[in-house]
Design a protein around this motif. Structure first.
Motif, mmCIF file in Angstrom:
data_model
loop_
_atom_site.group_PDB
_atom_site.id
_atom_site.type_symbol
_atom_site.label_atom_id
_atom_site.label_comp_id
_atom_site.label_asym_id
_atom_site.label_seq_id
_atom_site.Cartn_x
_atom_site.Cartn_y
_atom_site.Cartn_z
ATOM 1 N N PHE A 22 65.083 31.024 17.097
ATOM 2 C CA PHE A 22 64.203 31.571 18.177
ATOM 3 C C PHE A 22 62.752 30.983 17.842
ATOM 4 O O PHE A 22 62.311 31.063 16.473
ATOM 5 N N ASN A 23 62.141 30.140 19.002
ATOM 6 C CA ASN A 23 60.812 29.343 18.749
ATOM 7 C C ASN A 23 59.897 30.034 19.709
ATOM 8 O O ASN A 23 60.120 30.148 20.729
ATOM 9 N N ASP A 24 58.589 29.713 19.356
ATOM 10 C CA ASP A 24 57.307 30.359 20.131
ATOM 11 C C ASP A 24 57.082 28.893 20.699
ATOM 12 O O ASP A 24 56.692 27.919 19.747
ATOM 13 N N ARG A 25 56.836 28.850 21.726
ATOM 14 C CA ARG A 25 56.262 27.451 22.433
ATOM 15 C C ARG A 25 54.971 27.605 23.146
ATOM 16 O O ARG A 25 54.666 28.827 23.272
ATOM 17 N N PRO A 26 54.203 26.632 23.151
ATOM 18 C CA PRO A 26 52.844 26.791 23.949
ATOM 19 C C PRO A 26 53.176 27.280 25.368
ATOM 20 O O PRO A 26 53.991 26.930 26.094
ATOM 21 N N SER A 27 52.210 28.017 25.751
ATOM 22 C CA SER A 27 52.377 28.633 27.323
ATOM 23 C C SER A 27 52.067 27.539 28.244
ATOM 24 O O SER A 27 52.780 27.659 29.479
ATOM 25 N N LYS A 28 51.781 26.286 27.985
ATOM 26 C CA LYS A 28 51.336 25.396 28.953
ATOM 27 C C LYS A 28 52.835 24.359 29.167
ATOM 28 O O LYS A 28 52.951 23.582 30.029
ATOM 29 N N GLU A 29 53.703 24.548 28.031
ATOM 30 C CA GLU A 29 54.867 23.714 28.019
ATOM 31 C C GLU A 29 55.694 23.954 29.167
ATOM 32 O O GLU A 29 55.951 25.207 29.438
ATOM 33 N N SER A 30 56.511 23.283 29.763
ATOM 34 C CA SER A 30 57.496 23.243 30.654
ATOM 35 C C SER A 30 58.685 22.210 30.308
ATOM 36 O O SER A 30 58.364 21.144 29.550
ATOM 37 N N GLN A 31 59.969 22.514 30.513
ATOM 38 C CA GLN A 31 61.071 21.724 30.047
ATOM 39 C C GLN A 31 60.916 20.366 30.813
ATOM 40 O O GLN A 31 61.012 19.272 30.279
ATOM 41 N N MET A 32 60.560 20.549 32.113
ATOM 42 C CA MET A 32 60.444 19.079 32.863
ATOM 43 C C MET A 32 59.391 18.486 32.170
ATOM 44 O O MET A 32 59.569 16.997 32.115
ATOM 45 N N LYS A 33 58.170 18.921 31.952
ATOM 46 C CA LYS A 33 56.870 18.020 31.481
ATOM 47 C C LYS A 33 57.372 17.522 29.948
ATOM 48 O O LYS A 33 56.987 16.352 29.788
ATOM 49 N N THR A 34 57.830 18.363 29.144
ATOM 50 C CA THR A 34 58.376 18.169 27.857
ATOM 51 C C THR A 34 59.444 16.659 27.954
ATOM 52 O O THR A 34 59.285 15.779 27.239
ATOM 53 N N SER A 35 60.310 16.948 28.705
ATOM 54 C CA SER A 35 61.033 15.738 28.871
ATOM 55 C C SER A 35 60.431 14.461 29.401
ATOM 56 O O SER A 35 60.626 13.447 28.666
ATOM 57 N N GLU A 36 59.493 14.608 30.163
ATOM 58 C CA GLU A 36 58.877 13.307 30.392
ATOM 59 C C GLU A 36 57.882 12.835 29.483
ATOM 60 O O GLU A 36 57.983 11.662 29.108
ATOM 61 N N ILE A 37 57.230 13.825 28.367
ATOM 62 C CA ILE A 37 56.514 13.321 27.367
ATOM 63 C C ILE A 37 57.351 13.018 26.321
ATOM 64 O O ILE A 37 56.964 11.615 25.696
ATOM 65 N N LYS A 39 60.116 11.233 26.771
ATOM 66 C CA LYS A 39 60.564 9.874 27.043
ATOM 67 C C LYS A 39 59.552 8.816 27.106
ATOM 68 O O LYS A 39 59.330 7.807 26.399
ATOM 69 N N GLU A 40 58.364 9.180 27.098
ATOM 70 C CA GLU A 40 56.853 8.501 27.014
ATOM 71 C C GLU A 40 56.906 8.227 25.521
ATOM 72 O O GLU A 40 56.343 7.035 25.083
ATOM 73 N N LEU A 41 56.858 9.222 24.836
ATOM 74 C CA LEU A 41 56.733 9.028 23.271
ATOM 75 C C LEU A 41 57.607 8.154 22.556
ATOM 76 O O LEU A 41 57.560 7.207 21.816
ATOM 77 N N ASP A 42 59.009 8.414 22.996
ATOM 78 C CA ASP A 42 60.138 7.303 22.574
ATOM 79 C C ASP A 42 59.719 6.171 22.877
ATOM 80 O O ASP A 42 60.055 5.023 22.022
ATOM 81 N N GLU A 43 59.296 5.524 23.920
ATOM 82 C CA GLU A 43 59.310 4.370 24.426
ATOM 83 C C GLU A 43 57.888 3.771 23.706
ATOM 84 O O GLU A 43 57.984 2.828 23.433
ATOM 85 N N LEU A 44 56.909 4.275 23.572
ATOM 86 C CA LEU A 44 55.504 4.287 22.800
ATOM 87 C C LEU A 44 55.889 3.920 21.397
ATOM 88 O O LEU A 44 55.438 2.890 20.752
ATOM 89 N N GLY A 45 56.730 4.816 20.904
ATOM 90 C CA GLY A 45 57.250 4.800 19.339
ATOM 91 C C GLY A 45 57.960 3.355 18.966
ATOM 92 O O GLY A 45 57.898 2.828 17.933
ATOM 93 N N GLN A 56 51.521 11.944 20.322
ATOM 94 C CA GLN A 56 52.005 13.282 20.109
ATOM 95 C C GLN A 56 50.953 14.305 19.702
ATOM 96 O O GLN A 56 50.957 15.412 20.488
ATOM 97 N N LYS A 57 50.095 14.047 18.711
ATOM 98 C CA LYS A 57 49.127 15.024 18.459
ATOM 99 C C LYS A 57 48.082 15.223 19.471
ATOM 100 O O LYS A 57 47.785 16.562 19.814
ATOM 101 N N GLU A 58 47.817 14.480 20.319
ATOM 102 C CA GLU A 58 46.940 14.699 21.522
ATOM 103 C C GLU A 58 47.740 15.689 22.582
ATOM 104 O O GLU A 58 47.098 16.619 22.815
ATOM 105 N N TYR A 59 48.971 15.582 22.831
ATOM 106 C CA TYR A 59 49.741 16.315 23.646
ATOM 107 C C TYR A 59 49.856 17.833 22.996
ATOM 108 O O TYR A 59 49.793 18.804 23.483
ATOM 109 N N GLU A 60 49.928 17.816 21.570
ATOM 110 C CA GLU A 60 50.123 18.980 20.929
ATOM 111 C C GLU A 60 48.865 19.890 21.023
ATOM 112 O O GLU A 60 48.572 21.129 21.199
ATOM 113 N N GLU A 61 47.712 19.035 20.951
ATOM 114 C CA GLU A 61 46.306 19.712 20.902
ATOM 115 C C GLU A 61 46.248 20.287 22.314
ATOM 116 O O GLU A 61 45.268 21.442 22.493
#
Length: 124
Positions: A22-37, A39-45, A56-61
């Motif tokens: 069981f994980n605590d997730r940020p309140s602004k996080e959504s599955q759809m947005k996380t999937s987009e992010i 994908k973006e991070l994977d391509e950037l990496g 990644q740190k920016e999105y976490e903050e």
């Protein structure tokens, strides 16, 4: 909530772990947005790992991705079977488990991860 199974081999040793987490997730996080992010991070990496890490740190903050475990029930990589509890930062706080030698243990940890109490106490 996640149901996880990991099976990997290192040299001649095989490690298997299974858990219900069981994980605590940020309140602004959504599955759809996380999937987009992700994908973006994977391509950037693939192009620039350092830029990916910074993004990644920016999105976490911003609270758009991230999260920490709160409860885990299962078998760890170190072959301990039990209930593992974490604080709001994802650091271990209490563990009730049976170790790989079939010894039942109960451990408590401070904010730095140091054992502050253990039952049964270690025999010296």
């Amino acid at each position: 909530m996640q149901l996880l199974t990991q099976d990997y081999q290192k040299d001649d040793r095989r490690f298997v772990s299974s858990s219900l987490s069981f994980n605590d997730r940020p309140s602004k996080e959504s599955q759809m947005k996380t999937s987009e992010i992700m994908k973006e991070l994977d391509e950037l990496g693939k192009k620039d790992p350092k830029a990916m890490h910074n993004k990644q740190k920016e999105y976490e903050e911003q609270g758009l991705i991230g999260g920490v475990p709160s409860v885990m029930l299962g078998k760890t990589r170190s072959q301990n079977n039990g209930l593992f509890l974490f604080d709001d930062k994802g650091s271990p706080k209490a563990m009730f488990y049976v170790d790989k030698d079939n010894n039942a243990k109960l451990d408590f940890f401070d904010e730095k991860g140091n054992t502050i109490a253990s039952f049964p106490e270690k025999v010296k």
